[in-house]
Scaffold this motif. Structure first.
Motif, mmCIF file in Angstrom:
data_model
loop_
_atom_site.group_PDB
_atom_site.id
_atom_site.type_symbol
_atom_site.label_atom_id
_atom_site.label_comp_id
_atom_site.label_asym_id
_atom_site.label_seq_id
_atom_site.Cartn_x
_atom_site.Cartn_y
_atom_site.Cartn_z
ATOM 1 N N ASP A 24 4.300 -20.596 -18.164
ATOM 2 C CA ASP A 24 5.546 -20.617 -18.942
ATOM 3 C C ASP A 24 6.760 -20.653 -18.010
ATOM 4 O O ASP A 24 7.890 -20.764 -18.489
ATOM 5 N N GLY A 25 6.492 -20.526 -16.726
ATOM 6 C CA GLY A 25 7.601 -20.559 -15.762
ATOM 7 C C GLY A 25 8.424 -19.296 -15.786
ATOM 8 O O GLY A 25 9.622 -19.323 -15.513
ATOM 9 N N GLU A 26 7.778 -18.172 -16.146
ATOM 10 C CA GLU A 26 8.546 -16.934 -16.296
ATOM 11 C C GLU A 26 8.343 -15.956 -15.131
ATOM 12 O O GLU A 26 8.844 -14.847 -15.166
ATOM 13 N N MET A 27 7.556 -16.374 -14.147
ATOM 14 C CA MET A 27 7.263 -15.434 -13.056
ATOM 15 C C MET A 27 8.311 -15.496 -11.956
ATOM 16 O O MET A 27 8.861 -16.554 -11.672
ATOM 17 N N THR A 28 8.520 -14.331 -11.370
ATOM 18 C CA THR A 28 9.401 -14.289 -10.205
ATOM 19 C C THR A 28 8.600 -14.746 -8.989
ATOM 20 O O THR A 28 7.361 -14.842 -9.042
ATOM 21 N N GLN A 29 9.285 -14.979 -7.923
ATOM 22 C CA GLN A 29 8.641 -15.410 -6.684
ATOM 23 C C GLN A 29 7.577 -14.396 -6.258
ATOM 24 O O GLN A 29 6.451 -14.768 -5.911
ATOM 25 N N ILE A 30 7.923 -13.122 -6.353
ATOM 26 C CA ILE A 30 7.006 -12.048 -5.926
ATOM 27 C C ILE A 30 5.748 -12.044 -6.791
ATOM 28 O O ILE A 30 4.633 -11.979 -6.303
ATOM 29 N N GLU A 31 5.970 -12.185 -8.128
ATOM 30 C CA GLU A 31 4.829 -12.195 -9.063
ATOM 31 C C GLU A 31 3.903 -13.378 -8.773
ATOM 32 O O GLU A 31 2.687 -13.267 -8.860
ATOM 33 N N ARG A 32 4.529 -14.521 -8.466
ATOM 34 C CA ARG A 32 3.718 -15.718 -8.178
ATOM 35 C C ARG A 32 2.839 -15.486 -6.953
ATOM 36 O O ARG A 32 1.657 -15.800 -6.957
ATOM 37 N N GLU A 33 3.439 -14.900 -5.933
ATOM 38 C CA GLU A 33 2.673 -14.650 -4.711
ATOM 39 C C GLU A 33 1.516 -13.688 -4.974
ATOM 40 O O GLU A 33 0.406 -13.876 -4.456
ATOM 41 N N GLN A 34 1.787 -12.690 -5.811
ATOM 42 C CA GLN A 34 0.726 -11.739 -6.188
ATOM 43 C C GLN A 34 -0.408 -12.466 -6.889
ATOM 44 O O GLN A 34 -1.586 -12.217 -6.622
ATOM 45 N N LEU A 35 -0.044 -13.381 -7.787
ATOM 46 C CA LEU A 35 -1.054 -14.118 -8.543
ATOM 47 C C LEU A 35 -1.904 -14.973 -7.588
ATOM 48 O O LEU A 35 -3.139 -14.973 -7.677
ATOM 49 N N TYR A 36 -1.224 -15.696 -6.695
ATOM 50 C CA TYR A 36 -1.960 -16.543 -5.752
ATOM 51 C C TYR A 36 -2.967 -15.718 -4.955
ATOM 52 O O TYR A 36 -4.108 -16.130 -4.741
ATOM 53 N N ARG A 37 -2.515 -14.549 -4.532
ATOM 54 C CA ARG A 37 -3.398 -13.676 -3.746
ATOM 55 C C ARG A 37 -4.610 -13.256 -4.572
ATOM 56 O O ARG A 37 -5.733 -13.265 -4.093
ATOM 57 N N HIS A 38 -4.346 -12.960 -5.840
ATOM 58 C CA HIS A 38 -5.435 -12.553 -6.732
ATOM 59 C C HIS A 38 -6.425 -13.703 -6.925
ATOM 60 O O HIS A 38 -7.644 -13.495 -6.910
ATOM 61 N N LEU A 39 -5.899 -14.896 -7.106
ATOM 62 C CA LEU A 39 -6.761 -16.054 -7.370
ATOM 63 C C LEU A 39 -7.715 -16.310 -6.204
ATOM 64 O O LEU A 39 -8.867 -16.711 -6.414
ATOM 65 N N GLU A 40 -7.246 -16.064 -5.003
ATOM 66 C CA GLU A 40 -8.082 -16.290 -3.819
ATOM 67 C C GLU A 40 -9.361 -15.478 -3.875
ATOM 68 O O GLU A 40 -10.431 -15.954 -3.465
ATOM 69 N N GLY A 41 -9.249 -14.258 -4.445
ATOM 70 C CA GLY A 41 -10.412 -13.385 -4.451
ATOM 71 C C GLY A 41 -11.153 -13.368 -5.773
ATOM 72 O O GLY A 41 -12.204 -12.736 -5.890
ATOM 73 N N CYS A 42 -10.625 -14.068 -6.824
ATOM 74 C CA CYS A 42 -11.251 -13.980 -8.147
ATOM 75 C C CYS A 42 -11.565 -15.372 -8.656
ATOM 76 O O CYS A 42 -10.668 -16.094 -9.114
ATOM 77 N N SER A 43 -12.826 -15.771 -8.574
ATOM 78 C CA SER A 43 -13.197 -17.153 -8.929
ATOM 79 C C SER A 43 -13.014 -17.417 -10.424
ATOM 80 O O SER A 43 -12.674 -18.523 -10.844
ATOM 81 N N GLU A 44 -13.206 -16.375 -11.235
ATOM 82 C CA GLU A 44 -13.060 -16.547 -12.690
ATOM 83 C C GLU A 44 -11.630 -16.951 -13.048
ATOM 84 O O GLU A 44 -11.398 -17.901 -13.800
ATOM 85 N N CYS A 45 -10.675 -16.195 -12.433
ATOM 86 C CA CYS A 45 -9.269 -16.492 -12.711
ATOM 87 C C CYS A 45 -8.865 -17.827 -12.099
ATOM 88 O O CYS A 45 -8.070 -18.580 -12.673
ATOM 89 N N GLN A 46 -9.412 -18.111 -10.930
ATOM 90 C CA GLN A 46 -9.115 -19.381 -10.267
ATOM 91 C C GLN A 46 -9.546 -20.559 -11.152
ATOM 92 O O GLN A 46 -8.814 -21.537 -11.319
ATOM 93 N N GLU A 47 -10.717 -20.409 -11.754
ATOM 94 C CA GLU A 47 -11.248 -21.460 -12.624
ATOM 95 C C GLU A 47 -10.337 -21.650 -13.854
ATOM 96 O O GLU A 47 -10.005 -22.767 -14.222
ATOM 97 N N HIS A 48 -9.981 -20.518 -14.420
ATOM 98 C CA HIS A 48 -9.092 -20.544 -15.583
ATOM 99 C C HIS A 48 -7.774 -21.263 -15.236
ATOM 100 O O HIS A 48 -7.325 -22.166 -15.938
#
Lengths: 187, 206
Positions: free
Chosen positions: B12-36
């Motif tokens: 939705d384009g509602e994340m801040t820069q910090i939130e985006r970086e947190q998400l990217y970091r999470h995706l690296e370690g979580c294949s389920e979320c990465q797939e989604h």
């Protein structure tokens, strides 16, 4: 807003019917595109978008000049599309295959050339398949996806077009996106 | 926060820069979320890749020819005015109606043949279009002549009315009642109106 458009609207309000042709010319592709994506086939898209312009013309007195004209026009077109979809709801799933084929016709109609190169035919078929997936979405999610991702509109504008609160529009985008994700992940 | 929610917020384009970086970091370690995340990204790309469609040929012409006929502003103004002034409109319609009736009657009459109403011995001179009341003859009641002249040499005890003609009175001639000549549309109309009222009111006789 553009002076050109305001001028046209003033003329139409004053009874100068000819001025309406310029408005139709300027917005026909956008309106037709929304109608086509909503109803899923060329014939009905033409009916709906033509009707949308006729309604805009007959109700031009009700158009509020302070608001965006395209928002008003899209609102008429999406309402007509949703009405059309509701009417044919009973045979919806049965028709899915037919709708897809009609979608193909819609694309075929784009190309004026008789003989298409193979890759273009493939593109058309692929485009038709995307439309077929869109056709399976419930109308309210479909409208949200089309306005957001094909017309590139803001949630605020979508909320005015669909006459729904912004939060509801957002939910519809989420649900539509999730439904499409599940359908398209096998692609 | 559920990860699917944060993925929605991301798209939705509602994340801040910090939130985006947190998400990217999470995706690296979580294949389920990465797939989604990948699937959503792909479906958006697919929908956006759907080519833009153009309206069919002659679309504008078709719309223009299907438009209902709209009245010009002037007509609308007139309509509004007439709604606000129903009495005036009714009067205008009545006048129009009356005048066309009058005109029809008048033109129908003036071209028509001579008509005489009255009882008595009178002569009719067809050539000169004249009704002659000879000397010594008496018309007891009223005499009305249309489309002809009247030459009174005798007597008329009632009223003499000449419509669309003239009356001549010989020196010996006598009319006990009123003499009326009606030649103009307006006076004829006046005469018709008077007739109507005198016919309507019973005490007019005598």
């Amino acid at each position: 807003m553009d002076d050109w458009l305001n001028q046209c609207i003033r003329e139409v309000k004053a009874g100068e019917t000819e001025a309406f042709a310029q408005i139709v010319d300027a917005y026909k592709d956008k309106v037709y595109q929304v109608a086509f994506r909503m109803v899923g086939n060329a014939q009905e898209a033409q009916d709906v978008s033509q009707e949308a312009f006729i309604r805009a013309y007959t109700n031009i007195e009700r158009y509020d000049v302070n608001r965006k004209f395209s928002t008003w026009l899209f609102r008429i077109a999406t309402n007509l599309s949703i009405d059309r979809l509701r009417k044919k709801k009973p045979d919806f799933s049965l028709d899915a295959e037919v709708n897809g084929a009609e979608g193909l016709d819609g694309y075929a109609q784009l190309a004026a050339t008789d003989a298409l190169p193979d890759e273009q035919v493939v593109t058309l078929e692929w485009q038709a398949s995307i439309q077929k997936e869109i056709d399976t979405l419930p109308p309210k999610y479909r409208a949200a996806i089309i306005l957001k991702y094909m017309e590139d509109l803001s949630l605020q504008e979508m909320s005015e077009i669909l006459d729904l609160p912004v939060a509801t529009v957002k939910t519809h985008v989420h649900r539509g996106r999730e439904a499409l994700r599940k359908k398209l992940k096998k692609w | 926060m559920k990860h699917s929610d944060s993925i929605h917020r991301y798209f939705d384009g509602e994340m801040t820069q910090i939130e985006r970086e947190q998400l990217y970091r999470h995706l690296e370690g979580c294949s389920e979320c990465q797939e989604h995340y990948d699937e959503v990204k792909k479906s958006i790309a697919l929908v956006q890749s759907a080519s833009h469609i153009q309206a069919p040929k002659n679309f504008t012409e078709n719309v223009m020819s299907a438009l209902p006929q709209k009245k010009k502003k002037r007509t609308i103004a007139w309509k509004k005015w007439s709604k606000n002034h129903p009495v005036l409109v009714a009067a205008a319609v009545f006048l129009l109606f009356m005048s066309s009736m009058t005109w029809l009657n008048w033109t129908g009459m003036s071209g028509g043949e001579m008509a005489i109403s009255g009882v008595g011995n009178f002569e009719v001179d067809q050539e000169n279009n004249t009704v002659i009341i000879p000397e010594g003859e008496v018309i007891e009641g009223d005499l009305t002549v249309r489309n002809g002249d009247v030459d009174v040499q005798g007597e008329v005890h009632g009223d003499l009315t000449v419509i669309n003609g003239e009356q001549y009175m010989a020196s010996a001639g006598q009319v006990a009642g009123n003499i009326e000549e009606v030649n103009q549309v307006l006076s004829w109309l006046w005469y018709e109106t008077k007739e109507l009222f005198s016919n309507l009111s019973p005490d007019q006789e005598d």
